[in-house]
Design a protein around this motif. Structure first.
Motif, PDB file in Angstrom:
ATOM      1  N   UNK A 127       0.824  -1.205   0.000  1.00  0.00           N
ATOM      2  CA  UNK A 127       0.000   0.000   0.000  1.00  0.00           C
ATOM      3  C   UNK A 127       0.863   1.262   0.000  1.00  0.00           C
ATOM      4  N   UNK A 128       1.973   1.245   0.747  1.00  0.00           N
ATOM      5  CA  UNK A 128       2.894   2.391   0.760  1.00  0.00           C
ATOM      6  C   UNK A 128       3.438   2.624  -0.644  1.00  0.00           C
ATOM      7  N   UNK A 129       3.879   1.561  -1.290  1.00  0.00           N
ATOM      8  CA  UNK A 129       4.445   1.670  -2.636  1.00  0.00           C
ATOM      9  C   UNK A 129       3.418   2.170  -3.644  1.00  0.00           C
ATOM     10  N   UNK A 130       2.180   1.728  -3.521  1.00  0.00           N
ATOM     11  CA  UNK A 130       1.130   2.104  -4.466  1.00  0.00           C
ATOM     12  C   UNK A 130       0.541   3.486  -4.204  1.00  0.00           C
ATOM     13  N   UNK A 131       0.861   4.089  -3.063  1.00  0.00           N
ATOM     14  CA  UNK A 131       0.295   5.390  -2.699  1.00  0.00           C
ATOM     15  C   UNK A 131       1.372   6.449  -2.520  1.00  0.00           C
ATOM     16  N   UNK A 132       2.369   6.409  -3.381  1.00  0.00           N
ATOM     17  CA  UNK A 132       3.421   7.434  -3.404  1.00  0.00           C
ATOM     18  C   UNK A 132       4.156   7.596  -2.091  1.00  0.00           C
ATOM     19  N   UNK A 133       4.377   6.507  -1.374  1.00  0.00           N
ATOM     20  CA  UNK A 133       5.248   6.541  -0.210  1.00  0.00           C
ATOM     21  C   UNK A 133       4.603   6.679   1.150  1.00  0.00           C
ATOM     22  N   UNK A 134       3.280   6.822   1.230  1.00  0.00           N
ATOM     23  CA  UNK A 134       2.648   6.881   2.551  1.00  0.00           C
ATOM     24  C   UNK A 134       1.192   6.444   2.484  1.00  0.00           C
ATOM     25  N   UNK A 135       0.745   5.874   3.592  1.00  0.00           N
ATOM     26  CA  UNK A 135      -0.646   5.428   3.709  1.00  0.00           C
ATOM     27  C   UNK A 135      -1.151   5.856   5.074  1.00  0.00           C
ATOM     28  N   UNK A 136      -2.336   6.472   5.100  1.00  0.00           N
ATOM     29  CA  UNK A 136      -2.962   6.875   6.359  1.00  0.00           C
ATOM     30  C   UNK A 136      -4.087   5.917   6.701  1.00  0.00           C
ATOM     31  N   UNK A 137      -4.235   5.647   7.999  1.00  0.00           N
ATOM     32  CA  UNK A 137      -5.362   4.858   8.472  1.00  0.00           C
ATOM     33  C   UNK A 137      -5.921   5.504   9.737  1.00  0.00           C
ATOM     34  N   UNK A 138      -7.215   5.385   9.914  1.00  0.00           N
ATOM     35  CA  UNK A 138      -7.863   5.940  11.101  1.00  0.00           C
ATOM     36  C   UNK A 138      -7.809   4.927  12.234  1.00  0.00           C
ATOM     37  N   UNK A 139      -7.456   5.409  13.415  1.00  0.00           N
ATOM     38  CA  UNK A 139      -7.387   4.539  14.593  1.00  0.00           C
ATOM     39  C   UNK A 139      -8.747   4.463  15.268  1.00  0.00           C
ATOM     40  N   UNK A 140      -8.881   3.541  16.213  1.00  0.00           N
ATOM     41  CA  UNK A 140     -10.112   3.438  16.985  1.00  0.00           C
ATOM     42  C   UNK A 140     -10.277   4.641  17.916  1.00  0.00           C
ATOM     43  N   UNK A 141      -9.216   5.416  18.086  1.00  0.00           N
ATOM     44  CA  UNK A 141      -9.285   6.637  18.881  1.00  0.00           C
ATOM     45  C   UNK A 141      -9.765   7.834  18.080  1.00  0.00           C
ATOM     46  N   UNK A 142     -10.012   7.639  16.769  1.00  0.00           N
ATOM     47  CA  UNK A 142     -10.508   8.719  15.919  1.00  0.00           C
ATOM     48  C   UNK A 142      -9.419   9.553  15.283  1.00  0.00           C
ATOM     49  N   UNK A 143      -8.159   9.253  15.559  1.00  0.00           N
ATOM     50  CA  UNK A 143      -7.050   9.974  14.927  1.00  0.00           C
ATOM     51  C   UNK A 143      -6.519   9.136  13.768  1.00  0.00           C
ATOM     52  N   UNK A 144      -5.469   9.613  13.129  1.00  0.00           N
ATOM     53  CA  UNK A 144      -4.875   8.843  12.047  1.00  0.00           C
ATOM     54  C   UNK A 144      -3.440   8.482  12.388  1.00  0.00           C
ATOM     55  N   UNK A 145      -2.984   7.390  11.790  1.00  0.00           N
ATOM     56  CA  UNK A 145      -1.568   7.043  11.796  1.00  0.00           C
ATOM     57  C   UNK A 145      -1.145   6.978  10.339  1.00  0.00           C
ATOM     58  N   UNK A 146       0.101   7.322  10.089  1.00  0.00           N
ATOM     59  CA  UNK A 146       0.638   7.305   8.737  1.00  0.00           C
ATOM     60  C   UNK A 146       1.783   6.309   8.674  1.00  0.00           C
ATOM     61  N   UNK A 147       1.713   5.415   7.710  1.00  0.00           N
ATOM     62  CA  UNK A 147       2.780   4.445   7.475  1.00  0.00           C
ATOM     63  C   UNK A 147       3.661   4.944   6.334  1.00  0.00           C
ATOM     64  N   UNK A 148       4.965   4.937   6.545  1.00  0.00           N
ATOM     65  CA  UNK A 148       5.941   5.248   5.510  1.00  0.00           C
ATOM     66  C   UNK A 148       7.059   4.214   5.611  1.00  0.00           C
ATOM     67  N   UNK A 149       7.966   4.258   4.645  1.00  0.00           N
ATOM     68  CA  UNK A 149       9.101   3.351   4.703  1.00  0.00           C
ATOM     69  C   UNK A 149      10.377   4.184   4.643  1.00  0.00           C
TER      70      UNK A 149
END
Length: 196
Positions: A127-149
């Motif tokens: 997903x990181x590779x297919x989305x130009x280097x980062x992917x965001x997901x919403x947490x159960x706390x209502x915030x987001x986390x961003x995955x990068x490599x």
């Protein structure tokens, strides 16, 4: 457009998990497979996290916060589990955070480490590779986390800028995946804030 890409990536990741988990009737698995994968159909997230000595702080914290019961249930989650060293790095704040008097702060911190659905490291990398280097997901706390490599490691950044790396093998369970991480993804409030 970004929300659509994020949803598509999350859907892709969610669809890839069942495929990755199906390895046949005891046939060979990849050499990266966790020894706990054999227990996938019987052990819950609460059980696999409690069974890892390097995750004992978060296991105790989940029990104190009343979240262990959630992870014994039927839902499907990915828990980004801070290793013991992450709590130890907080010093007095880390010890105080797990006290019963600080349950609201503890629950807020832990909810930002829980993602809906079961993810795999390979699916996150794709997903990181297919989305130009980062992917965001919403947490159960209502915030987001961003995955990068970065430098061959997957880095997770919390909404407040807190960063950690995926550290160690993901552990599959009957109701999701536990992924050990090197730090907390939400800054814990200092102990003095609960003295009112």
């Amino acid at each position: 457009m970004k929300a659509t890409k994020m949803l598509a990536a999350a859907t892709l990741v969610g669809l890839m998990v069942p495929l990755a988990a199906c390895s046949g009737n005891g046939e060979e698995t990849s050499d990266k497979a966790s020894p706990t994968l054999a227990d996938k159909t019987t052990r819950t997230l609460a059980s696999v996290i409690a069974g890892q000595s390097e995750l004992s702080q978060v296991s105790d914290a989940m029990a104190e916060a009343g979240l262990a019961g959630v992870f014994d249930g039927p839902g499907s989650y990915t828990v980004l589990v801070p290793e013991n060293s992450a709590f130890e790095a907080l010093g007095k704040t880390g010890k105080t955070l797990t006290d019963a008097a600080h349950r609201p702060e503890l629950v807020a911190v832990l909810r930002d480490h829980i993602l809906p659905g079961a993810l795999t490291t390979a699916a996150i990398e794709t997903a990181i590779a297919e989305n130009n280097g980062s992917v965001e997901m919403r947490t159960m706390g209502g915030n987001t986390v961003t995955f990068t490599q970065e430098d061959g490691k997957i880095v997770v950044t919390g909404a407040d800028g807190s960063r950690a790396t995926l550290d160690g093998q993901a552990i599959a369970a009957s109701n999701g995946v536990a992924m050990p991480i090197s730090g907390l993804l939400k800054k814990a409030a200092p102990p003095a804030t609960a003295q009112q």
